[in-house]
Scaffold this motif. Structure first.
Motif, mmCIF file in Angstrom:
data_model
loop_
_atom_site.group_PDB
_atom_site.id
_atom_site.type_symbol
_atom_site.label_atom_id
_atom_site.label_comp_id
_atom_site.label_asym_id
_atom_site.label_seq_id
_atom_site.Cartn_x
_atom_site.Cartn_y
_atom_site.Cartn_z
ATOM 1 N N ASP A 78 1.074 -1.180 0.017
ATOM 2 C CA ASP A 78 -0.045 0.239 -0.061
ATOM 3 C C ASP A 78 0.815 1.317 0.030
ATOM 4 O O ASP A 78 2.144 1.093 0.022
ATOM 5 C CB ASP A 78 -1.042 -0.011 1.254
ATOM 6 C CG ASP A 78 -0.212 0.256 2.699
ATOM 7 O OD1 ASP A 78 0.810 0.350 2.659
ATOM 8 O OD2 ASP A 78 -1.093 0.558 3.638
ATOM 9 N N HIS A 79 0.314 2.314 -0.001
ATOM 10 C CA HIS A 79 1.186 3.741 -0.117
ATOM 11 C C HIS A 79 2.069 3.781 1.185
ATOM 12 O O HIS A 79 2.781 4.605 1.107
ATOM 13 C CB HIS A 79 -0.018 4.940 -0.222
ATOM 14 C CG HIS A 79 -0.918 5.218 1.246
ATOM 15 N ND1 HIS A 79 -1.724 4.298 1.572
ATOM 16 C CD2 HIS A 79 -0.745 5.896 2.383
ATOM 17 C CE1 HIS A 79 -2.407 4.542 2.728
ATOM 18 N NE2 HIS A 79 -1.596 5.666 3.084
ATOM 19 N N ARG A 80 1.808 3.134 2.231
ATOM 20 C CA ARG A 80 2.530 3.281 3.469
ATOM 21 C C ARG A 80 3.742 2.257 3.261
ATOM 22 O O ARG A 80 4.607 2.198 4.154
ATOM 23 C CB ARG A 80 1.772 2.776 4.632
ATOM 24 C CG ARG A 80 0.506 3.855 4.852
ATOM 25 C CD ARG A 80 -0.360 2.952 6.058
ATOM 26 N NE ARG A 80 -0.994 1.946 5.601
ATOM 27 C CZ ARG A 80 -1.603 1.192 6.378
ATOM 28 N NH1 ARG A 80 -1.803 1.492 7.509
ATOM 29 N NH2 ARG A 80 -1.854 -0.330 5.775
ATOM 30 N N THR A 81 3.795 1.673 2.157
ATOM 31 C CA THR A 81 4.825 0.563 1.930
ATOM 32 C C THR A 81 4.570 -0.660 2.783
ATOM 33 O O THR A 81 5.594 -1.502 3.133
ATOM 34 C CB THR A 81 6.232 0.723 2.043
ATOM 35 O OG1 THR A 81 6.596 1.240 3.352
ATOM 36 C CG2 THR A 81 6.699 2.128 0.987
ATOM 37 N N HIS A 82 3.447 -0.632 3.473
ATOM 38 C CA HIS A 82 3.249 -2.036 4.165
ATOM 39 C C HIS A 82 2.722 -3.151 3.242
ATOM 40 O O HIS A 82 2.011 -2.981 2.345
ATOM 41 C CB HIS A 82 1.837 -1.870 4.852
ATOM 42 C CG HIS A 82 1.944 -0.948 5.965
ATOM 43 N ND1 HIS A 82 0.822 -0.208 6.942
ATOM 44 C CD2 HIS A 82 3.057 0.080 6.391
ATOM 45 C CE1 HIS A 82 1.508 0.642 7.834
ATOM 46 N NE2 HIS A 82 2.578 0.860 7.539
ATOM 47 N N CYS B 265 -3.287 -4.068 3.878
ATOM 48 C CA CYS B 265 -4.468 -3.003 4.465
ATOM 49 C C CYS B 265 -4.379 -3.111 5.929
ATOM 50 O O CYS B 265 -5.443 -2.209 6.444
ATOM 51 C CB CYS B 265 -5.572 -3.194 3.714
ATOM 52 S SG CYS B 265 -5.696 -2.863 2.017
ATOM 53 N N GLU C 256 0.300 2.250 11.877
ATOM 54 C CA GLU C 256 1.333 2.555 11.518
ATOM 55 C C GLU C 256 2.628 1.732 11.666
ATOM 56 O O GLU C 256 2.444 1.043 12.888
ATOM 57 C CB GLU C 256 2.003 4.184 11.965
ATOM 58 C CG GLU C 256 0.855 5.137 11.395
ATOM 59 C CD GLU C 256 0.938 5.177 9.912
ATOM 60 O OE1 GLU C 256 2.045 5.137 9.328
ATOM 61 O OE2 GLU C 256 -0.105 5.205 9.427
ATOM 62 N N LEU C 257 3.589 1.566 10.729
ATOM 63 C CA LEU C 257 4.491 0.546 10.978
ATOM 64 C C LEU C 257 5.309 0.733 12.428
ATOM 65 O O LEU C 257 5.869 1.839 12.709
ATOM 66 C CB LEU C 257 5.623 0.511 9.856
ATOM 67 C CG LEU C 257 6.800 -0.349 9.825
ATOM 68 C CD1 LEU C 257 6.113 -2.045 9.540
ATOM 69 C CD2 LEU C 257 7.882 -0.335 8.932
#
Length: 360
Positions: free
Chosen positions: A99-103, A131, A135-136
């Motif tokens: 995803d956009h958070r690089t998750h 998804c 946050e990481l």
């Protein structure tokens, strides 16, 4: 010419168990057939606003993409009138989502039938993991209650499989050397090599055409038996179990081929929801066997690791490293899920009380 020579005689004729692991539609599958599964993945990724990658592959005979170190022959014939043939097909689908958070999220499945691969289900598992909320997070070094998914258990057992040979045991180089008949881990742990398992349908003979046998490796925490190639059987004056392997890099060697680990009666979801606080590990990578006599293994988490609170995934976790004694880890097992097919093994997910993890 491999450059490897043997002074041993060759096996005589063998009786083989009939295994049905060939599917005509899979052998005939073309790029468009495989692309239909890819299309499902792209649609699923777009619906979740994710980037996707992966592959769908089919093959006839041995499949290096599924099991690069375990190669079975199509056919074997020798001067003692041994004649063996086993046609098989393989289909595998692997999907990664980001995803956009690089998750990241990942899922994979394989079968001898392309039609049995559930592309939507595989893609949805990867998408849901990518998804994951929150946050990481980076965890401090410590010992954590963990749920290891089947892919993670399989990665550890792949190391174990390489140490199950009689030749290693006879040289004092495996967990079996001094421990046959002695309890080494939890009685929840039973592992066998079983080519005839319905979910595996393995080749019924090894690289020299020796008929493969089911071998009990660990029964309720106790090492029971090793696998034996034709070469080792002659050298050690024991019965061959049909587990001879060959690679250009290693020559002839022995290995368990079709690992089956007995599971429990619960599901992976229940292993997670029963946790107040734990870490969910999707898979493991960079695996190295440090000591085969103690089954000490190092590696890293990969393809998605998550924090669990009150039975729910609340955040992804940065990659972690580990060094673990496999049978000490198995001693920490609280519960096992039902076993499922996972890359030429049948294994459960496990929940362990403690698993030592350190941030990379």
């Amino acid at each position: 010419d491999s450059g490897h020579t043997e002074d041993l005689t060759v096996p005589n004729e063998q009786d083989y168990v009939t295994q049905v692991s060939f599917d005509q539609a899979t052998e005939s599958a073309n790029a468009l057939d495989r692309m239909s599964l890819v299309g499902s993945t792209i649609i699923r990724a777009h619906a979740h606003q994710l980037m996707s990658s992966g592959y769908v592959a089919t093959s006839f005979g041995c499949d290096p993409m599924i099991a690069p170190n375990f190669r079975d022959p199509y056919a074997v014939r020798n001067s003692n009138d041994l004649w063996a043939y086993h046609g098989s097909t393989n289909a595998v689908m692997s999907v990664g989502m980001v995803d956009h958070r690089t998750h990241e999220g990942w899922a994979k499945a394989s079968s001898f039938m392309l039609a049995s691969l559930n592309a939507d289900g595989i893609a949805e598992v990867a998408a849901q993991k990518a998804c994951a909320p929150g946050e990481l997070k980076s965890l401090i070094p410590g010992r954590y209650r963990c749920v290891l998914e089947p892919a993670a258990v399989k990665a550890l057992l792949a190391c174990f499989a390489e140490t199950c040979g009689s030749s290693l045991a006879s040289r004092g180089e495996s967990i079996f050397s001094e421990n046959i008949g002695k309890k080494v881990t939890s009685d929840k742990i039973s592992i066998r090599d079983d080519f005839s398992h319905e979910e595996l349908r393995g080749c019924p003979y090894d690289v020299q055409g020796v008929a493969r046998k089911t071998v009990p490796l660990i029964e309720k925490g106790v090492p029971k038996a090793t696998v034996t190639s034709f070469k080792s059987a002659q050298q050690l004056n024991v019965e061959a179990t049909g587990h001879g392997c060959f690679s250009p890099e290693r020559g002839f060697y022995e290995s368990a081929k079709c690992i089956v680990m007995e599971g429990g009666e619960t599901s992976l979801v229940e292993l997670v929801t029963d946790c107040q606080q734990a870490v969910l590990v999707s898979s493991l990578g960079d695996i190295r066997l440090l000591d085969p006599t103690t089954m000490t293994i190092s590696g890293t988490t990969r393809d998605g690791t998550y924090l669990i609170r009150n039975g729910q995934v609340i955040a992804p976790v940065a990659k972690m490293s580990f060094v673990v004694n496999l049978f000490e880890l198995f001693n920490q097992v609280e519960e096992l899920s039902t076993s499922i097919s996972c890359d030429k093994m049948v294994v459960p997910a496990i929940r362990v009380a403690e698993f030592g993890l350190e941030p990379l």
